[in-house]
Scaffold this motif. Sequence first.
Motif, PDB file in Angstrom:
ATOM      1  N   VAL A  71      -3.091  46.838 -53.555  1.00  0.00           N
ATOM      2  CA  VAL A  71      -4.402  46.945 -52.887  1.00  0.00           C
ATOM      3  C   VAL A  71      -4.883  45.498 -52.933  1.00  0.00           C
ATOM      4  CG1 VAL A  71      -6.601  47.827 -53.101  1.00  0.00           C
ATOM      5  CG2 VAL A  71      -4.821  49.375 -53.971  1.00  0.00           C
ATOM      6  N   TRP A  72      -4.943  44.834 -53.981  1.00  0.00           N
ATOM      7  CA  TRP A  72      -5.339  43.312 -53.920  1.00  0.00           C
ATOM      8  C   TRP A  72      -4.698  42.507 -52.737  1.00  0.00           C
ATOM      9  CZ3 TRP A  72      -9.134  41.434 -57.547  1.00  0.00           C
ATOM     10  CH2 TRP A  72      -9.303  42.226 -58.652  1.00  0.00           C
ATOM     11  N   ILE A  73      -3.470  42.865 -52.667  1.00  0.00           N
ATOM     12  CA  ILE A  73      -2.850  42.043 -51.305  1.00  0.00           C
ATOM     13  C   ILE A  73      -3.329  42.529 -50.009  1.00  0.00           C
ATOM     14  CG2 ILE A  73      -0.623  41.628 -50.351  1.00  0.00           C
ATOM     15  CD1 ILE A  73       0.800  41.854 -52.933  1.00  0.00           C
ATOM     16  N   LEU A  74      -3.586  43.765 -49.938  1.00  0.00           N
ATOM     17  CA  LEU A  74      -3.952  44.215 -48.975  1.00  0.00           C
ATOM     18  C   LEU A  74      -5.407  43.827 -48.563  1.00  0.00           C
ATOM     19  CD1 LEU A  74      -2.577  48.137 -48.870  1.00  0.00           C
ATOM     20  CD2 LEU A  74      -1.814  46.008 -47.308  1.00  0.00           C
ATOM     21  N   ALA A  75      -6.089  43.799 -49.500  1.00  0.00           N
ATOM     22  CA  ALA A  75      -7.524  43.411 -49.695  1.00  0.00           C
ATOM     23  C   ALA A  75      -7.809  41.820 -49.218  1.00  0.00           C
ATOM     24  CB  ALA A  75      -8.427  43.656 -50.851  1.00  0.00           C
ATOM     25  N   TYR A  76      -6.828  40.990 -49.717  1.00  0.00           N
ATOM     26  CA  TYR A  76      -6.972  39.805 -49.185  1.00  0.00           C
ATOM     27  C   TYR A  76      -6.387  39.533 -47.720  1.00  0.00           C
ATOM     28  CZ  TYR A  76      -7.078  34.730 -49.878  1.00  0.00           C
ATOM     29  OH  TYR A  76      -7.556  33.399 -49.404  1.00  0.00           O
ATOM     30  N   ILE A  77      -5.427  40.287 -47.482  1.00  0.00           N
ATOM     31  CA  ILE A  77      -5.102  40.253 -45.968  1.00  0.00           C
ATOM     32  C   ILE A  77      -6.153  40.800 -45.029  1.00  0.00           C
ATOM     33  CG2 ILE A  77      -3.511  41.402 -44.175  1.00  0.00           C
ATOM     34  CD1 ILE A  77      -1.350  41.176 -46.414  1.00  0.00           C
ATOM     35  N   GLY A  78      -6.892  41.714 -45.693  1.00  0.00           N
ATOM     36  CA  GLY A  78      -8.147  42.214 -44.612  1.00  0.00           C
ATOM     37  C   GLY A  78      -9.210  41.148 -44.793  1.00  0.00           C
ATOM     38  N   TYR A  79      -9.345  40.475 -45.644  1.00  0.00           N
ATOM     39  CA  TYR A  79     -10.361  39.250 -45.773  1.00  0.00           C
ATOM     40  C   TYR A  79     -10.068  38.478 -44.980  1.00  0.00           C
ATOM     41  CZ  TYR A  79     -12.961  35.623 -48.069  1.00  0.00           C
ATOM     42  OH  TYR A  79     -13.832  34.598 -48.274  1.00  0.00           O
ATOM     43  N   ASP A  80      -8.723  37.913 -44.973  1.00  0.00           N
ATOM     44  CA  ASP A  80      -8.555  36.784 -44.353  1.00  0.00           C
ATOM     45  C   ASP A  80      -8.507  37.082 -42.950  1.00  0.00           C
ATOM     46  OD1 ASP A  80      -7.036  34.055 -44.923  1.00  0.00           O
ATOM     47  OD2 ASP A  80      -5.390  34.771 -43.557  1.00  0.00           O
ATOM     48  N   PHE A  81      -8.063  38.258 -42.437  1.00  0.00           N
ATOM     49  CA  PHE A  81      -8.341  38.448 -40.872  1.00  0.00           C
ATOM     50  C   PHE A  81      -9.638  38.660 -40.413  1.00  0.00           C
ATOM     51  CE2 PHE A  81      -9.458  41.764 -37.832  1.00  0.00           C
ATOM     52  CZ  PHE A  81      -8.700  41.287 -36.492  1.00  0.00           C
ATOM     53  N   MET A  82     -10.646  39.002 -41.425  1.00  0.00           N
ATOM     54  CA  MET A  82     -12.019  38.858 -41.321  1.00  0.00           C
ATOM     55  C   MET A  82     -12.617  37.151 -41.077  1.00  0.00           C
ATOM     56  SD  MET A  82     -13.447  42.048 -40.504  1.00  0.00           S
ATOM     57  CE  MET A  82     -15.107  41.344 -40.445  1.00  0.00           C
ATOM     58  N   SER A  83     -11.968  36.734 -41.885  1.00  0.00           N
ATOM     59  CA  SER A  83     -12.376  35.241 -41.936  1.00  0.00           C
ATOM     60  C   SER A  83     -11.935  34.723 -40.520  1.00  0.00           C
ATOM     61  CB  SER A  83     -11.544  34.405 -42.964  1.00  0.00           C
ATOM     62  OG  SER A  83     -11.927  33.037 -42.942  1.00  0.00           O
ATOM     63  N   TYR A  84     -10.407  34.872 -39.894  1.00  0.00           N
ATOM     64  CA  TYR A  84     -10.447  34.410 -38.669  1.00  0.00           C
ATOM     65  C   TYR A  84     -11.076  34.862 -37.628  1.00  0.00           C
ATOM     66  CZ  TYR A  84      -7.387  33.950 -34.644  1.00  0.00           C
ATOM     67  OH  TYR A  84      -7.116  33.473 -33.257  1.00  0.00           O
ATOM     68  N   ALA A  85     -11.360  36.467 -37.708  1.00  0.00           N
ATOM     69  CA  ALA A  85     -12.338  36.980 -36.512  1.00  0.00           C
ATOM     70  C   ALA A  85     -13.649  36.393 -36.600  1.00  0.00           C
ATOM     71  CB  ALA A  85     -12.335  38.306 -36.690  1.00  0.00           C
ATOM     72  N   ILE A  86     -14.193  36.023 -37.440  1.00  0.00           N
ATOM     73  CA  ILE A  86     -15.725  35.464 -37.656  1.00  0.00           C
ATOM     74  C   ILE A  86     -15.594  33.902 -37.226  1.00  0.00           C
ATOM     75  CG2 ILE A  86     -17.538  34.762 -39.116  1.00  0.00           C
ATOM     76  CD1 ILE A  86     -17.351  37.856 -38.723  1.00  0.00           C
ATOM     77  N   ILE A 123     -26.437  34.204 -41.719  1.00  0.00           N
ATOM     78  CA  ILE A 123     -26.230  35.314 -40.474  1.00  0.00           C
ATOM     79  C   ILE A 123     -24.655  35.670 -40.397  1.00  0.00           C
ATOM     80  CG2 ILE A 123     -26.642  35.377 -37.916  1.00  0.00           C
ATOM     81  CD1 ILE A 123     -28.840  33.574 -37.939  1.00  0.00           C
ATOM     82  N   LEU A 124     -24.030  34.770 -40.604  1.00  0.00           N
ATOM     83  CA  LEU A 124     -22.500  35.109 -40.197  1.00  0.00           C
ATOM     84  C   LEU A 124     -21.626  35.122 -41.568  1.00  0.00           C
ATOM     85  CD1 LEU A 124     -21.374  32.198 -37.861  1.00  0.00           C
ATOM     86  CD2 LEU A 124     -21.627  34.572 -37.326  1.00  0.00           C
ATOM     87  N   ALA A 125     -22.183  34.571 -42.901  1.00  0.00           N
ATOM     88  CA  ALA A 125     -21.498  34.789 -44.014  1.00  0.00           C
ATOM     89  C   ALA A 125     -21.304  36.238 -44.578  1.00  0.00           C
ATOM     90  CB  ALA A 125     -21.905  33.909 -45.012  1.00  0.00           C
ATOM     91  N   PRO A 126     -22.200  37.045 -44.466  1.00  0.00           N
ATOM     92  CA  PRO A 126     -22.068  38.373 -44.919  1.00  0.00           C
ATOM     93  C   PRO A 126     -21.047  39.360 -44.336  1.00  0.00           C
ATOM     94  CG  PRO A 126     -24.420  37.953 -44.613  1.00  0.00           C
ATOM     95  CD  PRO A 126     -23.493  36.900 -44.055  1.00  0.00           C
ATOM     96  N   HIS A 127     -20.397  38.947 -43.074  1.00  0.00           N
ATOM     97  CA  HIS A 127     -19.640  39.917 -42.152  1.00  0.00           C
ATOM     98  C   HIS A 127     -18.086  39.368 -42.634  1.00  0.00           C
ATOM     99  CE1 HIS A 127     -22.504  41.424 -39.681  1.00  0.00           C
ATOM    100  NE2 HIS A 127     -23.192  40.168 -39.578  1.00  0.00           N
ATOM    101  N   LEU A 128     -18.087  38.392 -43.439  1.00  0.00           N
ATOM    102  CA  LEU A 128     -16.606  38.316 -44.254  1.00  0.00           C
ATOM    103  C   LEU A 128     -16.115  39.447 -44.981  1.00  0.00           C
ATOM    104  CD1 LEU A 128     -16.584  34.265 -45.139  1.00  0.00           C
ATOM    105  CD2 LEU A 128     -15.300  35.618 -43.292  1.00  0.00           C
ATOM    106  N   THR A 129     -17.181  39.861 -45.754  1.00  0.00           N
ATOM    107  CA  THR A 129     -16.798  40.973 -46.743  1.00  0.00           C
ATOM    108  C   THR A 129     -17.650  42.476 -46.443  1.00  0.00           C
ATOM    109  OG1 THR A 129     -18.612  40.094 -48.257  1.00  0.00           O
ATOM    110  CG2 THR A 129     -16.640  39.137 -48.793  1.00  0.00           C
TER     111      THR A 129
END
Length: 286
Positions: A71-86, A123-129
């Motif tokens: 789950v930690w790995i999946l969470a980091y992958i999801g976080y990394d994708f959100m970082s790319y998108a933002i 304005i943008l930072a919260p959407h990472l998480t």
Amino acid sequence: MTIISLAIVVIEWITLTITKKIESHKEGIVNISSAALTYIPIFITNKLITISLMFWIYQYRLFDLKFDWYVWILAYIGYDFMSYAIHYLSHKVRLFWCIHTVHHSPKEMKASVAFRGSFAEFILAPHLTLWLPILGFHPLLIIIIDGIGQLYGVPLHLNQHIFPDSKYSGIQKFLITPSVHRLHHAKNDIYLDRNYGLTFRIWDYLFQTSQVELQQEKPIYGISKNINSENLLVSQTDEFIELWQDIKNAPSWLDKIKYLVMPPGWNYINGGYTAENIRNNALLKL
């Protein structure tokens, strides 16, 4: 995490000073001053509002993922994708670029650039998480993941004298390294809007935004417009002022709104000249 990040900045700064490789101490001071300017609004927004919202959203999670190792790995992958998108949207939406351009304005790459953010970063930072708990990731897990991601982002800005481009060339096929990320900060036509990733390069490969350094094209850092990157007020407000002028001069409400959401360089007269147009022309020349 903050202490480690600051240690990286201080050690690099001292090393560059001793070896006389640093170009501008003033830029570094503005980098740190920008961090002080953005810390309070981001801290208030993230800690008091965003985290509370994350726990509220978690009540309506689609899955119950617990804290297993995968789950930690999946969470980091999801976080990394959100970082790319933002990050991608920060270059493609004019209002967001006004916020993100502060980070791109330095003409010299060094670790302290990682701390250079806009006063409107909240304005943008919260959407990472913020939206990850809906998938079932516990907010506490996401907070830790965010800390790791933020820490990883600091050495990505290391100066080329500290982390040469040729180092770890094999790793950078899969991971974002300082040499990969430095190209993202280059204002050369061919490097515009490339290499958005934070940790994994897969997102840039999937969405065709990856770019390797060309031997004939040495990166020149900064933004296309020449501004005083050693002035805190100018670097924080210049792009907002220009956007406001464009909105005021737009003839219709639709055009005013378009100036907010269209890519930087767009105009209502002839569509303007965006980074995509500039890079396409550079590719044709190659």
